[in-house]
Design an enzyme around this catalytic site. Structure first.
Site, short mmCIF file in Angstrom:
data_model
loop_
_atom_site.label_atom_id
_atom_site.label_comp_id
_atom_site.label_asym_id
_atom_site.label_seq_id
_atom_site.Cartn_x
_atom_site.Cartn_y
_atom_site.Cartn_z
N ARG A 59 -2.84 -14.60 -2.18
CA ARG A 59 -3.05 -14.84 -0.75
C ARG A 59 -3.63 -16.23 -0.48
NH1 ARG A 59 -1.36 -10.24 1.42
NH2 ARG A 59 -1.80 -8.30 0.30
N SER B 262 -13.68 1.50 2.37
CA SER B 262 -12.72 1.14 1.33
C SER B 262 -11.67 2.23 1.19
CB SER B 262 -13.44 0.94 -0.02
OG SER B 262 -12.49 0.89 -1.09
N SER C 157 0.83 -1.21 0.00
CA SER C 157 0.00 0.00 0.00
C SER C 157 0.86 1.26 0.00
CB SER C 157 -0.92 0.01 1.23
OG SER C 157 -1.82 -1.08 1.20
N ARG D 294 1.48 4.15 -3.16
CA ARG D 294 1.20 5.57 -2.87
C ARG D 294 2.45 6.43 -3.00
NH1 ARG D 294 -2.51 2.40 -0.59
NH2 ARG D 294 -4.59 3.22 -0.07
N ASP E 108 -7.22 -8.13 4.31
CA ASP E 108 -6.39 -9.05 3.51
C ASP E 108 -5.86 -10.23 4.32
OD1 ASP E 108 -6.61 -7.71 1.09
OD2 ASP E 108 -5.00 -6.32 1.59
N ARG F 70 -12.92 -7.60 -11.89
CA ARG F 70 -13.23 -6.92 -10.63
C ARG F 70 -13.99 -5.61 -10.86
NH1 ARG F 70 -7.53 -7.22 -7.63
NH2 ARG F 70 -8.67 -6.21 -5.93
N GLY G 132 -5.42 -4.22 -8.12
CA GLY G 132 -6.57 -3.36 -7.94
C GLY G 132 -6.19 -2.04 -7.29
N LYS H 59 -12.45 -9.23 -4.06
CA LYS H 59 -11.00 -9.15 -4.15
C LYS H 59 -10.53 -9.90 -5.40
CE LYS H 59 -9.91 -6.74 -0.43
NZ LYS H 59 -9.03 -5.55 -0.50
N GLN I 32 -9.47 2.27 -1.03
CA GLN I 32 -9.28 2.53 -2.45
C GLN I 32 -10.25 3.59 -2.96
OE1 GLN I 32 -9.46 -1.27 -4.44
NE2 GLN I 32 -7.53 -1.97 -3.57
#
EC number: 2.5.1.19
Length: 445
Positions: free
Chosen positions: A402, A175, A29, A33, A328, A129, A101, A355, A177
């Site tokens: 995962r 979320s 993450s 970013r 996650d 997705r 995603g 996901k 996102q």
């Protein structure tokens, strides 16, 4: 990056005690970013500890295609020369985010505030997705979906707003996102863009925006929520970023050490942002021996060292409000629950259905094929732990990294070996997973 037709199955067998010290890869993450905000800043951003996985490398390539200068300067060390807020150039080809995603959706927000048109695409998994809940608020800000696949899915052509509008947006689900896409688009809008969450999601974007010089105010909203207000049209300045180790990646060796008897491992520099530590809280409630030390921080993100030892786990109830802080990690938590004594109930997991795969169904299938009693009741996952796992199953990963890693962790302590049908997608988040687990003593072959 597309999935090869060549699959890579792997089998995990009951191992001796795991031991040693490891640093899992940089947080995904934060890595996404840092690249995106570095591209939106003026001047140079130096990033150390970047996760060099397929997902993050695709985001780096996308920022390069949008005219930022992005270069690797050493092992996990990168330099970004940004173009400034609203300064992206029209890309010459589709932006291919592979399996990511996060990279795709955050980049949509950044592009929505620039007067350009870009095509967003990805692999078969990402194409399946949903994107509509991202582009709906962006449309309110002036961006336009020129074309998309059925149901608002990828490939999707997005025309950014020439004169972006600030909005107040209430997210339909917790979320990070959605929130991040709106805030990134809001950078180009005059006035204040506000996002209201009924339940607080990860705040990495807010912390990093402030690190790069944006003016942003966060206030409580109700019992669990937050109201985030961003002042638009800042001049973001390049800033150094040290990427902490990813707690979502640390979850796999952490659970492995808890369920393999006699294990004693140390994981260093793991991010301890309170919106990301739900798994550690839960594992401790289950009786997991997890000690924290050497806390420090960078760019607003705290990190610490963890010592994890083999433990006798017990079933617990995990409340729905904890889901955003560990969304996650439920897959590998389900593995821990299978080795626990008693029933573990995980509530409010609807986000797992959208996901990389339907992770709720895939997790249940992973457990069932290895002899674990499991039930899905609405959005709740119920695992009946018996203190051991029979194993012996072949797990369908559904191109989900995962699922693959969770199943392999299970095999390290189950009675019979556990095989996964494909490990190729592990590289999207944790390229060193198999070698690292082998170095700690895991039997993977």
């Amino acid at each position: 990056m597309s999935h090869s037709d060549q699959t890579s199955p792997l089998t995990a067998r009951k191992s001796g005690a795991l031991a040693g010290t490891a640093r899992v890869p940089g947080d995904k993450s934060i890595s996404h970013r840092a690249l995106i905000l570095g591209a939106l800043a003026v001047g140079e951003t130096r990033i150390t500890g970047l996760l060099e996985s397929e997902d993050v490398l695709n985001t780096a390539a996308a920022m390069r295609a949008l005219d930022a200068r992005v270069e690797r300067t050493g092992d996990c060390a990168w330099r970004v020369h940004g173009v400034g807020v609203g300064g992206f150039a029209q890309p010459e080809a589709p932006l291919d985010f592979g399996n990511s995603g996060t990279g795709c959706r955050l980049a949509m927000g950044a592009v929505a505030g620039s007067p350009i048109t870009a095509i967003f695409d990805g692999d078969a998994s990402l194409r399946s997705r949903p994107m509509r809940r991202i582009v709906d608020p962006l449309a309110q800000m002036g961006a336009k979906v020129v074309s998309s696949a059925e149901g608002g899915r990828l490939p999707l052509t997005l025309a950014g707003a020439r004169d972006p509008l600030p909005i107040t947006y209430r997210t339909p689900v917790p979320s990070a996102q959605i929130k991040s896409a709106v805030l990134l688009a809001g950078l180009s809008a005059p006035g204040v863009t506000t996002v209201i969450e009924a339940e607080a999601s990860r705040d990495h974007t807010e912390l990093m925006l402030q690190h790069f010089g944006a003016t942003l105010v966060t206030e409580p909203e109700g019992r669990l929520g937050r109201k985030i207000s961003l002042t638009g049209q800042p001049e973001l300045r390049g800033a150094p970023v040290v990427v902490p180790a990813d707690p979502s990646s640390a979850a796999f060796p952490m659970v492995a050490a808890l369920v393999v008897p006699g294990s004693d491992i140390v994981l260093t520099d793991v991010m301890t942002n309170p919106l990301r530590t739900g798994l550690i809280t839960t594992l401790r409630e289950m009786g997991g021996l997890i000690e924290e030390s050497e806390t420090r921080g960078d760019a607003g993100e705290p990190m610490a060292q963890f010592r994890i030892r083999g433990s006798q786990l017990r079933g617990v109830e995990v409340p729905a409000e904890r889901a955003p802080s560990m969304i996650d990690e439920y897959l590998v938590l389900a593995v821990a629950a299978a080795f626990a004594e008693g029933t573990t109930v995980m509530r409010g997991l609807r986000e797992l259905r959208v996901k990389e795969s339907d992770r709720l169904e895939a997790t249940a299938a992973m457990l069932r094929v290895n002899g674990v009693e499991v039930e899905i009741a609405g959005d709740d996952l119920i695992v009946v732990g018996k203190g051991h796992v029979p194993g012996g199953g072949l797990v369908a990963t559904h191109m989900d990294h995962r699922i693959a890693m969770s199943a392999l962790v299970m095999g390290l302590a189950s009675d019979k070996p556990v095989t996964v049908d494909d490990t190729a997608f592990i590289a999207t988040s944790f390229p060193d997973f198999v070698p690292m687990m082998r170095r700690l003593g895991g039997d993977l072959a």
